[in-house]
Enzyme design. Structure first.
Site, PDB file in Angstrom:
ATOM      1  N   SER A 111      83.645 -35.191  49.953  1.00 15.72           N
ATOM      2  CA  SER A 111      83.968 -33.792  49.670  1.00 15.72           C
ATOM      3  C   SER A 111      84.052 -32.971  50.946  1.00 15.72           C
ATOM      4  O   SER A 111      84.241 -31.761  50.885  1.00 15.72           O
ATOM      5  CB  SER A 111      82.882 -33.176  48.787  1.00 15.72           C
ATOM      6  OG  SER A 111      82.760 -33.887  47.601  1.00 15.72           O
ATOM      7  N   ASP A 135      78.405 -42.473  47.389  1.00 19.66           N
ATOM      8  CA  ASP A 135      79.505 -41.574  47.017  1.00 19.66           C
ATOM      9  C   ASP A 135      80.567 -42.293  46.184  1.00 19.66           C
ATOM     10  O   ASP A 135      81.453 -41.644  45.619  1.00 19.66           O
ATOM     11  CB  ASP A 135      80.162 -40.955  48.260  1.00 19.66           C
ATOM     12  CG  ASP A 135      79.402 -39.744  48.775  1.00 19.66           C
ATOM     13  OD1 ASP A 135      78.377 -39.380  48.174  1.00 19.66           O
ATOM     14  OD2 ASP A 135      79.835 -39.156  49.778  1.00 19.66           O
ATOM     15  N   GLY A 149      77.419 -31.821  50.000  1.00 15.83           N
ATOM     16  CA  GLY A 149      77.958 -32.718  48.975  1.00 15.83           C
ATOM     17  C   GLY A 149      79.198 -32.097  48.356  1.00 15.83           C
ATOM     18  O   GLY A 149      80.012 -31.480  49.056  1.00 15.83           O
ATOM     19  N   ARG A 179      85.205 -41.833  58.195  1.00 19.02           N
ATOM     20  CA  ARG A 179      84.376 -42.132  57.032  1.00 19.02           C
ATOM     21  C   ARG A 179      83.841 -43.568  57.109  1.00 19.02           C
ATOM     22  O   ARG A 179      84.537 -44.470  57.581  1.00 19.02           O
ATOM     23  CB  ARG A 179      85.253 -41.984  55.783  1.00 19.02           C
ATOM     24  CG  ARG A 179      84.552 -42.185  54.453  1.00 19.02           C
ATOM     25  CD  ARG A 179      83.544 -41.118  54.220  1.00 19.02           C
ATOM     26  NE  ARG A 179      83.224 -40.962  52.808  1.00 19.02           N
ATOM     27  CZ  ARG A 179      82.271 -40.152  52.374  1.00 19.02           C
ATOM     28  NH1 ARG A 179      81.539 -39.443  53.226  1.00 19.02           N
ATOM     29  NH2 ARG A 179      82.030 -40.017  51.101  1.00 19.02           N
ATOM     30  N   THR A 214      74.054 -33.325  55.406  1.00 22.89           N
ATOM     31  CA  THR A 214      75.240 -33.179  56.233  1.00 22.89           C
ATOM     32  C   THR A 214      75.134 -31.970  57.167  1.00 22.89           C
ATOM     33  O   THR A 214      74.281 -31.121  57.001  1.00 22.89           O
ATOM     34  CB  THR A 214      76.503 -33.046  55.354  1.00 22.89           C
ATOM     35  OG1 THR A 214      76.500 -34.074  54.405  1.00 22.89           O
ATOM     36  CG2 THR A 214      77.784 -33.087  56.121  1.00 22.89           C
ATOM     37  N   GLU A 237      75.979 -43.605  52.474  1.00 19.60           N
ATOM     38  CA  GLU A 237      77.250 -43.009  52.049  1.00 19.60           C
ATOM     39  C   GLU A 237      77.894 -43.731  50.870  1.00 19.60           C
ATOM     40  O   GLU A 237      78.670 -43.141  50.122  1.00 19.60           O
ATOM     41  CB  GLU A 237      78.224 -43.027  53.232  1.00 19.60           C
ATOM     42  CG  GLU A 237      79.165 -41.852  53.268  1.00 19.60           C
ATOM     43  CD  GLU A 237      78.442 -40.569  53.651  1.00 19.60           C
ATOM     44  OE1 GLU A 237      78.514 -39.625  52.856  1.00 19.60           O
ATOM     45  OE2 GLU A 237      77.808 -40.526  54.706  1.00 19.60           O
TER      46      GLU A 237
HETATM   47  N1  GLU Z   1      78.460 -37.620  51.187  1.00 16.79           N
HETATM   48  C1  GLU Z   1      78.959 -36.290  51.053  1.00 16.79           C
HETATM   49  C2  GLU Z   1      80.445 -36.239  51.186  1.00 16.79           C
HETATM   50  O1  GLU Z   1      81.012 -37.004  51.879  1.00 16.79           O
HETATM   51  C3  GLU Z   1      78.385 -35.393  52.066  1.00 16.79           C
HETATM   52  C4  GLU Z   1      76.930 -35.275  51.869  1.00 16.79           C
HETATM   53  C5  GLU Z   1      76.445 -33.912  51.867  1.00 16.79           C
HETATM   54  O2  GLU Z   1      77.097 -32.984  52.310  1.00 16.79           O
HETATM   55  O3  GLU Z   1      75.342 -33.762  51.413  1.00 16.79           O
HETATM   56  O4  GLU Z   1      81.047 -35.417  50.603  1.00 16.79           O
END
Ligand code: GLU
Length: 608
Positions: free
Chosen positions: A480, A458, A501, A112, A416, A455
């Site tokens: 997530s 988030d 997300g 991450r 993602t 990121e």
């Molecule tokens: N930033 C999201 C996460 O870490 C992922 C982004 C996405 O899947 O659109 O959960």
């Protein structure tokens, strides 16, 4: 079984359509291979599922030449950095989960992004106005949102820990695709158009992704020579050339002074990332989260992602009900309610465990799940948001009074990418990687061919000292992402994951329920229409789900809202990939038949 086959034009056939631009031109060394997209493939000797045929082909090539699942996963991920640059790449981060056939153990890498050391807790407040930046497009298109990328370190660590190839060898297929180019499809063009005003805000991004001022045409060939050169640098010098040296300096100065175009009216607040932050970045080895569901062992990503604890808690709740004996709407009602409860606890308790005390054990404890299951009325949806549980005292007995309230705010975007790979030795890699929203921060590092993540959006947007996901320097924002590997009697049964997300959690959960409880095979489980309840007043649901279930679910008191928003053109939830392991050594790789233009499943040999 749902299975859609799609034949794309070959790179050669697309030459006539190639357009000119900084990174788009007719390739001199086009690969004449035709690219075939299959959403399902069953066979032996190794399997791969990704959203993209070039990435799946890269993984398969590595497997064919004797590489293992870790090698192939890195090769596929690097190729996705070329063909899906708006979803993933070396400017972002992710989570890598691996089943090691030799030890029989699941291990994970937390790659991450981290907040820069100088990021203040009021970073999301516009100093000029004293008000928070508008989330979209202002905060998402900023240096402030850029975290220290974790993806190059994840690749290096995964190869060191489980792989057999050097980083240089694993990057070869991606370098080839970046150099010869890939054929632009409707998804790529549409994603570019969705981001047009953000990309146009930066000189570096517009020259790469908006050649001649427009998104590349469907059927044209897109080459990224800058990225090929950056990959070659990493191939030669390792990730030290990313986390140090001139490239690290360029990344830092791009974040601190984004290369804005003269005409843009986006504010593009500058960020805090320094070369020192890059030098200090580490991808972390971490124990997986674990729950048992219907006798299966479900391994996922422990915090800093909320993926493993939230799917795990929901599975523990649902394990107390017999979904298989319920009507489909009845089972879906329980799924939605369990998901809301698990999201309430995610909001209250989950953040980066290096900074806040996360009760991972309690959240994945079957007794806690059993107690949370008391909150589900089999006939009636609870009013949302539901309250979080109390992890400090639980005994599996239904409590008389609920704990204090916390509301769930959801600002995660839906981008993602996810990939699943298995090899002939029985190793399995499940990897979700991202640059956060589609197009990340919108900022390409000039001359380097890749986008920087956003990121850090988030983190909770409003700072609250009691919030486990508040901004703190050096911290990982809560994710997530939920790459998941499920074992049956100690051997792989199913590996899966998805983008989306916070809907990642519900997509993974719903797909497991579809497969394990509702009698679907893995292809049907992925193709089935999706709905997502994240502890909000209404359930977000795909149109096909609304058509099929609204009448029944409103009877329980659920309100369904169609998925999609004004910013993205897609009304889809997730883009899953999976491999199911069959008795006798076979494997079924499954991808999306339709979502995001359809994914790509491949096996090494169709028969033994
Ligand atoms: N930033 C999201 C996460 O870490 C992922 C982004 C996405 O899947 O659109 O959960």
């Amino acid at each position: 079984m749902t299975c859609v086959t799609r034949r794309l034009v070959s790179v050669t056939a697309a030459l006539a359509l190639s357009v000119t631009g900084a990174a788009v031109a007719g390739p001199a060394h086009a690969d004449p291979r035709e690219t075939v997209k299959e959403a399902t493939a069953t066979g032996y000797g190794g399997a791969v599922s990704t959203v993209d045929p070039e990435a799946s082909a890269a993984a398969l090539d590595v497997l064919r030449k004797g590489g293992n699942a870790a090698d192939a996963a890195v090769a596929a991920a690097a190729t996705l950095g070329v063909t899906e640059p708006y979803s993933a790449g070396i400017g972002g981060g992710g989570y890598f989960v691996f089943y090691d056939a030799e030890t029989g153990k699941v291990g994970t890498i937390d790659g991450r992004e981290t907040a820069p050391a100088k990021m203040p807790n009021d970073a999301f407040i516009n100093k000029a106005t004293g008000q928070p930046y508008r989330f979209t497009p202002d905060l998402v298109t900023s240096g402030v949102s850029v975290g220290v990328p974790g993806t190059p370190a994840t690749w290096e660590r995964a190869l060191d820990r489980w792989g057999s190839l050097s980083l240089g060898e694993a990057l070869k297929p991606a370098i080839k695709v970046a150099t010869r180019g890939f054929v632009v499809d409707q998804t790529f063009r549409q994603q570019t158009l969705d981001n047009k005003s953000r990309f146009a805000a930066f000189t570096s991004t517009s020259s790469l992704f908006l050649p001649g001022g427009d998104a590349p045409a469907v059927g044209s060939v897109f080459q990224n020579h800058d990225l090929a050169a950056t990959y070659r640098l990493l191939a030669r010098e390792g990730t030290d050339a990313f986390y140090g040296g001139p490239l690290a300096g360029e990344i830092a100065s791009t974040v601190q002074a984004p290369p804005k175009t003269a005409g843009t009216d986006l504010p593009v607040p500058a960020g805090y990332l320094t070369a020192k932050d890059l030098a200090g970045y580490r991808a972390l080895d971490q124990a997986p989260s674990h729950v048992e569901y219907r006798g299966l062992d479900v391994y996922g990503m422990a915090p800093s992602s909320s993926g493993g604890t939230t799917t795990g808690e929901a599975l523990n709740i649902l394990d107390t009900f017999n979904l298989a004996d319920m009507s489909r709407p009845g089972a879906l009602h329980h799924y939605l309610e369990a998901s809301a409860l698990a999201f309430a606890d995610r909001g209250k308790y989950v953040g980066d465990p290096a900074f806040v005390d996360v009760p991972t054990e309690a959240l994945t404890d079957p007794l806690f799940g059993k107690e949370r299951a008391c909150q589900i009325d089999p006939a009636r949806a609870a009013a949302k948001p539901v309250l979080p549980g109390d992890v400090s005292s639980y005994d599996g007995v239904c409590p008389a009074a609920p704990a204090a309230a916390a509301d769930e705010k959801d600002t995660e975007n839906i981008s993602t990418t996810n990939l699943t790979v298995a090899d002939k030795w029985g190793n399995v890699a499940e990897y979700t990687l991202t640059i956060e929203q589609t197009g990340g921060s919108g900022i390409v590092v000039p001359g380097r061919g890749f986008l920087l993540n956003n990121e850090l959006t988030d983190f909770s947007t409003v700072y609250d000292a009691s919030d486990p996901n508040r901004i703190q320097p050096g911290k990982r924002p809560r994710s997530s992402m939920a790459p998941t590997i499920i074992l049956k009697e100690g051997k792989p049964f199913l590996a899966l994951g998805s983008p989306g997300g916070s809907t990642i959690i519900t997509t993974v959960l719903q797909t497991i329920l579809n497969r394990v409880d509702l009698g679907m095979d893995i292809s049907e489980a992925i193709a089935a229409p999706r709905a997502s309840q994240r502890n909000t007043a209404a359930v977000t649901a795909e149109p096909a789900f609304i058509d099929e279930f609204e009448e029944y679910l409103t009877g329980y008191g659920h309100k369904l809202n169609p998925s999609g928003d004004a910013f993205t053109s897609a009304a889809e939830i997730g883009a899953a990939t999976a491999i199911e392991f069959l008795p006798g050594g076979g494997m079924t790789a499954a991808a999306e038949p339709v979502r995001r233009g359809g994914g790509s499943a491949m096996v090494l040999t169709p028969s033994r």
